[in-house]
Design a protein around this motif. Structure first.
Motif, PDB file in Angstrom:
ATOM      1  N   LEU A  29      89.514  56.763 193.331  1.00 30.49           N
ATOM      2  CA  LEU A  29      90.331  57.251 194.437  1.00 30.49           C
ATOM      3  C   LEU A  29      89.651  58.438 195.093  1.00 30.49           C
ATOM      4  O   LEU A  29      89.449  59.480 194.468  1.00 30.49           O
ATOM      5  CB  LEU A  29      91.729  57.663 193.931  1.00 30.49           C
ATOM      6  CG  LEU A  29      92.613  56.525 193.404  1.00 30.49           C
ATOM      7  CD1 LEU A  29      93.908  57.090 192.848  1.00 30.49           C
ATOM      8  CD2 LEU A  29      92.900  55.509 194.502  1.00 30.49           C
ATOM      9  N   LEU A  30      89.286  58.289 196.365  1.00 22.81           N
ATOM     10  CA  LEU A  30      88.700  59.374 197.136  1.00 22.81           C
ATOM     11  C   LEU A  30      89.797  59.994 197.986  1.00 22.81           C
ATOM     12  O   LEU A  30      90.601  59.285 198.597  1.00 22.81           O
ATOM     13  CB  LEU A  30      87.580  58.852 198.022  1.00 22.81           C
ATOM     14  CG  LEU A  30      86.344  58.328 197.280  1.00 22.81           C
ATOM     15  CD1 LEU A  30      85.382  57.687 198.270  1.00 22.81           C
ATOM     16  CD2 LEU A  30      85.654  59.435 196.517  1.00 22.81           C
ATOM     17  N   SER A  31      89.818  61.312 198.031  1.00 21.57           N
ATOM     18  CA  SER A  31      90.881  61.996 198.769  1.00 21.57           C
ATOM     19  C   SER A  31      90.566  62.051 200.259  1.00 21.57           C
ATOM     20  O   SER A  31      89.416  61.912 200.684  1.00 21.57           O
ATOM     21  CB  SER A  31      91.044  63.415 198.226  1.00 21.57           C
ATOM     22  OG  SER A  31      89.931  64.204 198.585  1.00 21.57           O
ATOM     23  N   ASP A  32      91.610  62.269 201.059  1.00 25.13           N
ATOM     24  CA  ASP A  32      91.417  62.436 202.498  1.00 25.13           C
ATOM     25  C   ASP A  32      90.504  63.615 202.793  1.00 25.13           C
ATOM     26  O   ASP A  32      89.750  63.593 203.773  1.00 25.13           O
ATOM     27  CB  ASP A  32      92.769  62.642 203.176  1.00 25.13           C
ATOM     28  CG  ASP A  32      93.630  61.387 203.143  1.00 25.13           C
ATOM     29  OD1 ASP A  32      93.060  60.286 203.047  1.00 25.13           O
ATOM     30  OD2 ASP A  32      94.868  61.521 203.205  1.00 25.13           O
ATOM     31  N   ASP A  33      90.573  64.657 201.963  1.00 22.62           N
ATOM     32  CA  ASP A  33      89.726  65.824 202.184  1.00 22.62           C
ATOM     33  C   ASP A  33      88.248  65.460 202.132  1.00 22.62           C
ATOM     34  O   ASP A  33      87.431  66.013 202.869  1.00 22.62           O
ATOM     35  CB  ASP A  33      90.017  66.916 201.153  1.00 22.62           C
ATOM     36  CG  ASP A  33      91.243  67.734 201.529  1.00 22.62           C
ATOM     37  OD1 ASP A  33      91.677  67.631 202.693  1.00 22.62           O
ATOM     38  OD2 ASP A  33      91.764  68.459 200.674  1.00 22.62           O
ATOM     39  N   ILE A  34      87.882  64.536 201.237  1.00 23.45           N
ATOM     40  CA  ILE A  34      86.493  64.100 201.143  1.00 23.45           C
ATOM     41  C   ILE A  34      86.066  63.460 202.458  1.00 23.45           C
ATOM     42  O   ILE A  34      84.997  63.756 202.995  1.00 23.45           O
ATOM     43  CB  ILE A  34      86.300  63.100 199.980  1.00 23.45           C
ATOM     44  CG1 ILE A  34      86.504  63.795 198.635  1.00 23.45           C
ATOM     45  CG2 ILE A  34      84.919  62.464 200.048  1.00 23.45           C
ATOM     46  CD1 ILE A  34      85.434  64.808 198.303  1.00 23.45           C
ATOM     47  N   THR A  39      82.942  63.938 207.380  1.00 25.02           N
ATOM     48  CA  THR A  39      82.816  63.702 208.817  1.00 25.02           C
ATOM     49  C   THR A  39      82.434  64.976 209.552  1.00 25.02           C
ATOM     50  O   THR A  39      81.583  64.960 210.451  1.00 25.02           O
ATOM     51  CB  THR A  39      84.124  63.129 209.382  1.00 25.02           C
ATOM     52  OG1 THR A  39      84.411  61.894 208.713  1.00 25.02           O
ATOM     53  CG2 THR A  39      84.029  62.874 210.865  1.00 25.02           C
ATOM     54  N   LYS A  40      83.037  66.093 209.165  1.00 20.92           N
ATOM     55  CA  LYS A  40      82.655  67.365 209.786  1.00 20.92           C
ATOM     56  C   LYS A  40      81.190  67.689 209.517  1.00 20.92           C
ATOM     57  O   LYS A  40      80.448  68.099 210.412  1.00 20.92           O
ATOM     58  CB  LYS A  40      83.540  68.495 209.252  1.00 20.92           C
ATOM     59  CG  LYS A  40      84.959  68.480 209.777  1.00 20.92           C
ATOM     60  CD  LYS A  40      85.716  69.677 209.234  1.00 20.92           C
ATOM     61  CE  LYS A  40      87.147  69.715 209.734  1.00 20.92           C
ATOM     62  NZ  LYS A  40      87.881  70.871 209.189  1.00 20.92           N
TER      63      LYS A  40
END
Length: 426
Positions: A29-34, A39-40
């Motif tokens: 499970l990869l978090s949205d923060d990753i 992307t930034k």
């Protein structure tokens, strides 16, 4: 591009290398923060990025959904992970529905959250979407929202930063849609910078000139639809004067730019990737001996956008000059082909610098329009350079240098009201 600080605090950055390392460990499970931080780090880097500190507690629910959708989709595309990609596309559809609801609520038209979320969705279309004209609808929506808000609402941070960032895409969308843009009006060229006049850069003054271009094309097509030859003759004279005025503005802008930024660029030997042509003696030689390095990406972007604008306007002037409707202007006689070629060559010689910047994570939308104009100016008549430009766009499309889905169909895109009539953008 802008990086927005949250509640006055900068979020911790995770480099693309670090994110790839995490991803390669197959954490289920990869978090949205990753996704967001990847992307930034991958897209929003370099000196052109501006940090904006927003007030604590500002509503950014629309933006957060839109940017999460962009980040998730982008991460899925970069890593060829279909599940993540599907998740991002579903999030995008949900975010788009929320934006449409907000647009239907007049009380939210002044919301920075709404304005910012539309800008993110336009970026989504440029970067990822396979819809050739998806970005046009977002640019059109952005302009409608700006019109509802009026120029006075863009005098302060952070609104006028996004206005600056998205003026070029709005103007170019109007060129293609053959629609007038509010950005050509004097108040839209002055009021947003009235509190920060020193913040209006030479690039922004150049965009002011570019904003007058959609009207030229609309005027020309209106003349061509007129049944009266007498009326056409009068209107052609007016259009000719308007085109000359824009060319004069561009020439004055160039003089000022050269005077104040003469040392911002220099030549270095051309790389081995330079296209090879056959010279007059039948010998294979590089199409250009040197390429151009720049002091910064800002200087590179400004230079290529100027040359692209010059090509676009002069291509239009050529159509009038050789249409038989008007006598040739002796002042410009014989100058158009040479100037277009020189401008196209400058864009081609700037490509290597842009690609290097994009490989470092500094995405550059500003290269796409110039690449199309270079193709129209010299790539169509010189097949070797034309193929080279196609290969450059392929690199940009597939992620070798940046990742802009728009590059895939850039050379095929045509005006919406005259599709199929001409292979060029005009």
């Amino acid at each position: 591009m802008t990086i927005i600080q949250f509640d006055g605090r900068r979020r911790r950055r995770i480099s693309p290398v670090a994110v790839n390392s995490i991803f390669d460990t197959h954490i289920p499970l990869l978090s949205d923060d990753i996704f967001v931080e990847y992307t930034k780090a991958r897209l929003l880097q370099g000196p052109q990025v501006i940090d904006i500190i927003l007030p604590s507690g500002m509503d950014r629910s629309l933006f957060n959904k839109a940017f999460k959708a962009l980040a998730t989709t982008f991460f899925g595309v970069e890593h060829k992970e279909k599940n993540v990609l599907s998740q991002g596309l579903l999030q995008y559809g949900d975010a788009l529905s929320n934006v449409h609801q907000a647009l239907g609520d007049p009380s939210r038209h002044q919301s920075y959250d709404l304005f910012e979320s539309i800008s993110v969705m336009a970026l989504f279309e440029f970067l990822i979407s396979d819809n050739e004209h998806g970005w046009l609808s977002h640019a059109e929506g952005m302009q409608k929202l700006m019109s509802l808000r009026g120029p006075d609402s863009f005098k302060t941070y952070p609104d006028y930063i996004i206005l600056q960032d998205y003026r070029p895409s709005i103007i170019l969308s109007c060129v293609l849609l053959r629609k007038h843009t509010i950005l050509s009006k004097p108040e839209w060229k002055s009021i947003p910078w009235s509190l920060y006049p020193h913040q209006k850069t030479k690039m922004q003054f150049l965009i002011d000139i570019l904003a007058d271009c959609p009207g030229l094309f609309i005027h020309k097509e209106g003349i061509e639809s007129s049944p009266s030859s007498c009326e056409r003759s009068i209107e052609y004279s007016k259009l000719r004067n308007n085109i000359s005025n824009v060319l004069d503005q561009l020439q004055q802008w160039e003089q000022d730019w050269t005077t104040n930024n003469g040392g911002c660029s220099w030549e270095v030997p051309a790389p081995v990737t330079t296209p090879i042509i056959v010279n007059h003696w039948g010998r294979p030689v590089p199409a250009w001996e040197t390429v151009i390095e720049y002091e910064s990406l800002y200087h590179a972007n400004t230079t290529v956008v100027f040359n692209a604008t010059m090509i676009m306007v002069q291509l239009l002037a050529d159509q009038l000059t050789f249409s038989g409707e008007l006598p040739r202007d002796s002042r410009n006689q014989g100058s158009f082909p040479d100037r277009k070629f020189a401008a196209g060559l400058t864009i081609c010689r700037s490509v290597e610098y842009h690609l290097q910047s994009m490989r470092k994570g500094a995405g550059s939308f500003f290269l796409l329009f110039p690449l199309r104009m270079a193709y129209d100016a010299i790539g169509r008549s010189n097949t070797v350079i034309g193929v080279w430009l196609q290969n450059v766009l392929q690199q940009i499309h597939n992620g070798q240098s940046g990742r802009w889905a728009t590059a895939k169909y850039l050379l095929d895109i045509k005006p919406q009201q005259s599709r199929g009539n001409s292979p060029s953008i005009i």
